[in-house]
Design a protein around this motif. Sequence first.
Motif, PDB file in Angstrom:
ATOM      1  N   UNK A 151     -14.852 -30.355 -12.634  1.00 21.67           N
ATOM      2  CA  UNK A 151     -13.421 -30.226 -12.327  1.00 21.67           C
ATOM      3  C   UNK A 151     -13.102 -28.803 -11.860  1.00 21.67           C
ATOM      4  N   UNK A 152     -13.684 -27.815 -12.517  1.00 23.02           N
ATOM      5  CA  UNK A 152     -13.458 -26.416 -12.137  1.00 23.02           C
ATOM      6  C   UNK A 152     -14.069 -26.131 -10.769  1.00 23.02           C
ATOM      7  N   UNK A 153     -15.277 -26.653 -10.529  1.00 27.01           N
ATOM      8  CA  UNK A 153     -15.902 -26.447  -9.212  1.00 27.01           C
ATOM      9  C   UNK A 153     -15.058 -27.077  -8.110  1.00 27.01           C
ATOM     10  N   UNK A 154     -14.536 -28.262  -8.361  1.00 26.73           N
ATOM     11  CA  UNK A 154     -13.696 -28.929  -7.374  1.00 26.73           C
ATOM     12  C   UNK A 154     -12.458 -28.091  -7.053  1.00 26.73           C
ATOM     13  N   UNK A 155     -11.810 -27.576  -8.090  1.00 23.10           N
ATOM     14  CA  UNK A 155     -10.595 -26.783  -7.886  1.00 23.10           C
ATOM     15  C   UNK A 155     -10.886 -25.492  -7.133  1.00 23.10           C
ATOM     16  N   UNK A 156     -12.035 -24.897  -7.356  1.00 20.05           N
ATOM     17  CA  UNK A 156     -12.373 -23.655  -6.659  1.00 20.05           C
ATOM     18  C   UNK A 156     -12.660 -23.911  -5.183  1.00 20.05           C
ATOM     19  N   UNK A 157     -13.340 -25.015  -4.875  1.00 23.38           N
ATOM     20  CA  UNK A 157     -13.697 -25.296  -3.489  1.00 23.38           C
ATOM     21  C   UNK A 157     -12.534 -25.880  -2.697  1.00 23.38           C
ATOM     22  N   UNK A 158     -11.695 -26.674  -3.387  1.00 22.48           N
ATOM     23  CA  UNK A 158     -10.581 -27.327  -2.707  1.00 22.48           C
ATOM     24  C   UNK A 158      -9.325 -27.199  -3.574  1.00 22.48           C
ATOM     25  N   UNK A 160      -6.054 -25.694 -18.531  1.00 28.62           N
ATOM     26  CA  UNK A 160      -5.511 -24.334 -18.431  1.00 28.62           C
ATOM     27  C   UNK A 160      -6.155 -23.584 -17.272  1.00 28.62           C
ATOM     28  N   UNK A 161      -7.467 -23.722 -17.114  1.00 26.60           N
ATOM     29  CA  UNK A 161      -8.164 -23.075 -16.004  1.00 26.60           C
ATOM     30  C   UNK A 161      -7.712 -23.646 -14.660  1.00 26.60           C
ATOM     31  N   UNK A 162      -7.551 -24.972 -14.610  1.00 30.03           N
ATOM     32  CA  UNK A 162      -7.103 -25.601 -13.367  1.00 30.03           C
ATOM     33  C   UNK A 162      -5.715 -25.114 -12.982  1.00 30.03           C
ATOM     34  N   UNK A 163      -4.830 -24.973 -13.961  1.00 33.59           N
ATOM     35  CA  UNK A 163      -3.486 -24.468 -13.680  1.00 33.59           C
ATOM     36  C   UNK A 163      -3.542 -23.071 -13.079  1.00 33.59           C
ATOM     37  N   UNK A 164      -4.442 -22.233 -13.598  1.00 32.55           N
ATOM     38  CA  UNK A 164      -4.592 -20.871 -13.073  1.00 32.55           C
ATOM     39  C   UNK A 164      -5.144 -20.887 -11.650  1.00 32.55           C
ATOM     40  N   UNK A 165      -6.137 -21.749 -11.411  1.00 33.29           N
ATOM     41  CA  UNK A 165      -6.784 -21.811 -10.104  1.00 33.29           C
ATOM     42  C   UNK A 165      -5.892 -22.436  -9.040  1.00 33.29           C
ATOM     43  N   UNK A 166      -5.119 -23.452  -9.422  1.00 35.04           N
ATOM     44  CA  UNK A 166      -4.389 -24.239  -8.431  1.00 35.04           C
ATOM     45  C   UNK A 166      -2.888 -23.996  -8.423  1.00 35.04           C
ATOM     46  N   UNK A 167      -2.326 -23.639  -9.569  1.00 35.91           N
ATOM     47  CA  UNK A 167      -0.889 -23.461  -9.639  1.00 35.91           C
ATOM     48  C   UNK A 167      -0.107 -24.734  -9.404  1.00 35.91           C
ATOM     49  N   UNK A 168      -0.694 -25.873  -9.735  1.00 40.87           N
ATOM     50  CA  UNK A 168      -0.039 -27.160  -9.548  1.00 40.87           C
ATOM     51  C   UNK A 168      -0.336 -28.054 -10.749  1.00 40.87           C
ATOM     52  N   UNK A 169       0.494 -29.077 -10.979  1.00 40.45           N
ATOM     53  CA  UNK A 169       0.259 -29.928 -12.151  1.00 40.45           C
ATOM     54  C   UNK A 169      -1.041 -30.721 -12.057  1.00 40.45           C
ATOM     55  N   UNK A 170      -1.685 -30.886 -13.181  1.00 39.59           N
ATOM     56  CA  UNK A 170      -2.787 -31.831 -13.316  1.00 39.59           C
ATOM     57  C   UNK A 170      -2.184 -33.154 -13.780  1.00 39.59           C
TER      58      UNK A 170
END
Length: 375
Positions: free
Chosen positions: A220-227, A264-274
């Motif tokens: 999930x973290x890798x996905x958010x970083x790449x896209x 929490x990490x996804x929110x930081x990386x993407x700034x959008x709701x999960x």
Amino acid sequence: MSCGSWCDWVASILKIPMTNLIPIHDAHRIDQLRGELRIEPGLLRRLRIAFFKKGATADDALAQLPEGVRERFAERVAFHPLRLDHRADSQQDGASKLIFKTDADYLIESVILRPGTGRTALCVSSQVGCAAACDFCATGKMGMAHSLPAAAILDQLVQANQLLAAEDRRVRNLVFMGMGEPLHNEENIYEVLAALANPQLFHHSMNRVLVSTVGIPDAMIRLARRFPQVNIALSLHAVRQQAREQIVPLARKHPVDQLRATIQQLNTLQGRPVMLEHLMLAGVNDSLDEARELAAWCEGLLVHVNLIPYNPIAGAPHLIGTPPAERKAFAQVLKDAGVTTTTRYSMGQDIEAACGQLVQQGNREVAKRAAAARA
């Protein structure tokens, strides 16, 4: 002769395996082929616009090329790795289930959704079967999982758009919620997303793509970083660890506390709701106490909870969906706590195309024959 028949005929005569043909979405290799065949860049651009963006058939797209190179291009390129086996149209809500056959004779399903908003969506499959084996999901009870190549995933979108062209429609929202766990097919999903975003190909907005997963934190973290613009949905279903393990066996490997830290990490990386998917199961995860626990779990997170009705499957007669009144009360607890919440409804139930219902039992026999041939 259609392009599909033409390519099959050429491959058989020249003994070229279909897998050696260049996938039409492989922009780099197709550009190399264009140079080799001395095709004007503008003509290839017109072919791509017709095929990827306007829902044209392969034959109509090929018509953009001069007759002298059309056949030479077609004999080197794979336009459709999937064959449409049959189609089922809902008589209730306008959903359409497309059942495709792979070159290995496995069947996979995609679902076109035509909600009243007019925002046509396509639910695509990323695997044949699924190893996650969620208790509520027919796909997970097939007992097998084979990852689809990127070309087969993209072809579901291509063929859906070709069907929709007659309705003056086009797929707006693409959701990876069909057969399979997308993040068990991670590299192919990345190839698909790159092709979708490529202006030369689909030029599909990443804001209108959603990848749903049962919860594989590192992926999930890798996905958010790449896209970072891709929407991510987590099939959570329960914040009580024991209850989640009952519903999602993979929860034993990735506990709810780890998933919360991942969000929490996804929110930081993407700034959008999960998106948090919560399937409403009577007596399993639908009490008001569990609603309050879910609300507390969401505190401080940027999330959007989707409450989903259970669609019965033959493989799980012990599961019963939560009645509408109790779903409404559950939702109200979340809303009162300030959690953005939507109560969803299912489309395609009458054709077994709703969430959790996608299954092709005949794939087991195909797998058995393949195993016997290898023995």
